[in-house]
Structures are given as structure tokens and as C-alpha cells.
Write a protein that holds these residues in place. Structure first.
Motif, short mmCIF file in Angstrom:
data_model
loop_
_atom_site.label_atom_id
_atom_site.label_comp_id
_atom_site.label_asym_id
_atom_site.label_seq_id
_atom_site.Cartn_x
_atom_site.Cartn_y
_atom_site.Cartn_z
N MET A 29 0.85 -1.19 0.00
CA MET A 29 0.00 0.00 0.00
C MET A 29 0.89 1.25 0.00
O MET A 29 0.90 2.02 0.96
CB MET A 29 -0.92 -0.01 1.22
CG MET A 29 -1.78 -1.26 1.34
SD MET A 29 -2.78 -1.30 2.85
CE MET A 29 -4.12 -0.20 2.38
N GLN A 35 -4.47 6.78 -0.56
CA GLN A 35 -5.32 5.82 -1.27
C GLN A 35 -5.89 4.84 -0.26
O GLN A 35 -5.15 4.24 0.51
CB GLN A 35 -4.50 5.09 -2.34
CG GLN A 35 -5.32 4.20 -3.22
CD GLN A 35 -4.50 3.64 -4.38
OE1 GLN A 35 -3.54 4.25 -4.83
NE2 GLN A 35 -4.89 2.48 -4.85
N TYR A 38 -6.49 -1.07 -2.13
CA TYR A 38 -5.64 -1.73 -3.11
C TYR A 38 -6.22 -3.11 -3.37
O TYR A 38 -6.64 -3.79 -2.43
CB TYR A 38 -4.20 -1.89 -2.60
CG TYR A 38 -3.42 -0.59 -2.56
CD1 TYR A 38 -2.53 -0.28 -3.57
CD2 TYR A 38 -3.59 0.30 -1.52
CE1 TYR A 38 -1.83 0.91 -3.55
CE2 TYR A 38 -2.89 1.48 -1.48
CZ TYR A 38 -2.00 1.79 -2.50
OH TYR A 38 -1.31 2.96 -2.47
N TYR A 40 -5.35 -6.84 -5.44
CA TYR A 40 -4.34 -7.65 -6.11
C TYR A 40 -5.00 -8.93 -6.63
O TYR A 40 -5.79 -9.55 -5.92
CB TYR A 40 -3.21 -8.04 -5.15
CG TYR A 40 -2.34 -6.88 -4.77
CD1 TYR A 40 -1.19 -6.59 -5.51
CD2 TYR A 40 -2.66 -6.06 -3.70
CE1 TYR A 40 -0.39 -5.52 -5.17
CE2 TYR A 40 -1.86 -4.98 -3.36
CZ TYR A 40 -0.73 -4.72 -4.10
OH TYR A 40 0.07 -3.65 -3.76
N LYS A 53 -7.94 -7.95 -1.23
CA LYS A 53 -8.29 -6.53 -1.12
C LYS A 53 -7.75 -6.01 0.20
O LYS A 53 -7.96 -6.63 1.26
CB LYS A 53 -9.81 -6.34 -1.18
CG LYS A 53 -10.24 -4.89 -1.02
CD LYS A 53 -11.73 -4.70 -1.24
CE LYS A 53 -12.50 -5.23 -0.07
NZ LYS A 53 -13.93 -4.89 -0.11
N HIS A 142 -1.01 -6.16 -8.98
CA HIS A 142 -1.85 -5.05 -8.53
C HIS A 142 -2.81 -4.66 -9.64
O HIS A 142 -2.42 -4.52 -10.79
CB HIS A 142 -0.99 -3.86 -8.13
CG HIS A 142 -1.78 -2.70 -7.61
ND1 HIS A 142 -2.04 -1.60 -8.35
CD2 HIS A 142 -2.38 -2.51 -6.41
CE1 HIS A 142 -2.75 -0.75 -7.64
NE2 HIS A 142 -2.98 -1.27 -6.46
N VAL A 147 2.85 -1.44 -8.94
CA VAL A 147 3.51 -1.39 -7.64
C VAL A 147 4.80 -2.18 -7.75
O VAL A 147 4.79 -3.34 -8.13
CB VAL A 147 2.61 -1.97 -6.53
CG1 VAL A 147 3.34 -1.95 -5.20
CG2 VAL A 147 1.32 -1.18 -6.41
#
Length: 150
Positions: A29, A35, A38, A40, A53, A142, A147
């Protein structure tokens, strides 16, 4: 009659695990303060395994709470794992505070017990979080911006 030895938590190892979990979360993160979520995709040699998540649910000056949820559900018989992780920015630690909607785990439990917790339930949950984050870093893609973990 065999008398079992009382479980004594390894506080140094548990603290170290929480420090490692913090570093992994910050890598997964990278825009933690800007943000909230995130996602994945998780892959194996056999294909996609679903997703993970990471969502910030609370932010305070020194702490935050992150909900970690697997995005693949196998039905009522095997609900997707979900946990709440308390992030302590000042101590640079992250620990599991809830798993599958169960909160407040003790450092040790007598065994057997009514809730069927392991003697070292809290340590096992933090270890599981670390393994989950490792897998995400090694086999996750991601969804959204790129990332870089190196």
C-alpha cells in the motif's frame, strides 16, 4: 497422567512478526495516506487464485485499521478469509485484531477451550497475515497502478 507444559508466548518473535507485517503492508500500500484501497490478483502455476483486497477503514494520527479480504468465496461451507489489522505507525507494527468477525484475541488460551482456539491463536493469526502478504508480494498483480516491490 501426562501434564502438559503451559504455553509461554515468545514476545520478541511476536513483535518481530508485527514489524515484518507492517513493512509488507507499507510495500503493498505505497500510497497508504492517500489511497484507501488496493486490490491484487493472486496467481499460481495453475492460474488465478482469486484476489486480495486491502482497504483502510480508519485513519488516526498514529494508528489505522486495514481490512484484509480474500476476493474469492467458496460458498457458505468455506467463507473467504477476512481480517482487521491495526497499524501502529509510531511503533511501525501491524497486528491482527479480528479474524472472521471474531475480535480481541488473548495472548494465550487454555486448551481445549470453548472457542476451539489454539494455545497460541494470536501468534498464529499474525503469522498467517505475514504469509498472506508474502504470497501477495510474490504472486500478486496489482489491479490499477503498477507497484514495484524491490
Amino acid at each position: 497422567m501426562h501434564k502438559s507444559r503451559k504455553y509461554v508466548p515468545d514476545l520478541v518473535e511476536q513483535s518481530s512478526q508485527c514489524e515484518r507485517n507492517y513493512l509488507k503492508l507499507m510495500k503493498l500500500m505505497p500510497l497508504f495516506y492517500d489511497q484507501d484501497e488496493y486490490r491484487y490478483e493472486l496467481h499460481s502455476d495453475n492460474g488465478q487464485l482469486g484476489g486480495l483486497k486491502l482497504r483502510v477503514t480508519e485513519r488516526f494520527k498514529y494508528t489505522a485499521t486495514v481490512e484484509v479480504t480474500q476476493l474469492m468465496d467458496f460458498g457458505e461451507w468455506l467463507p473467504a478469509p477476512t481480517m482487521l489489522v491495526r497499524v501502529y505507525h509510531d511503533a511501525r507494527m501491524a497486528e491482527v485484531v479480528a479474524f472472521q468477525n471474531k475480535r480481541r484475541f488473548k495472548g494465550t488460551y487454555d486448551y481445549p477451550n470453548d472457542d476451539m482456539h489454539h494455545k497460541d491463536e494470536k501468534a498464529q493469526l499474525n503469522s498467517f497475515l505475514g504469509q498472506w502478504l508474502n504470497y501477495c508480494m510474490q504472486h500478486g498483480c496489482h489491479i490499477g497502478q503498477v507497484v514495484n516491490f524491490s
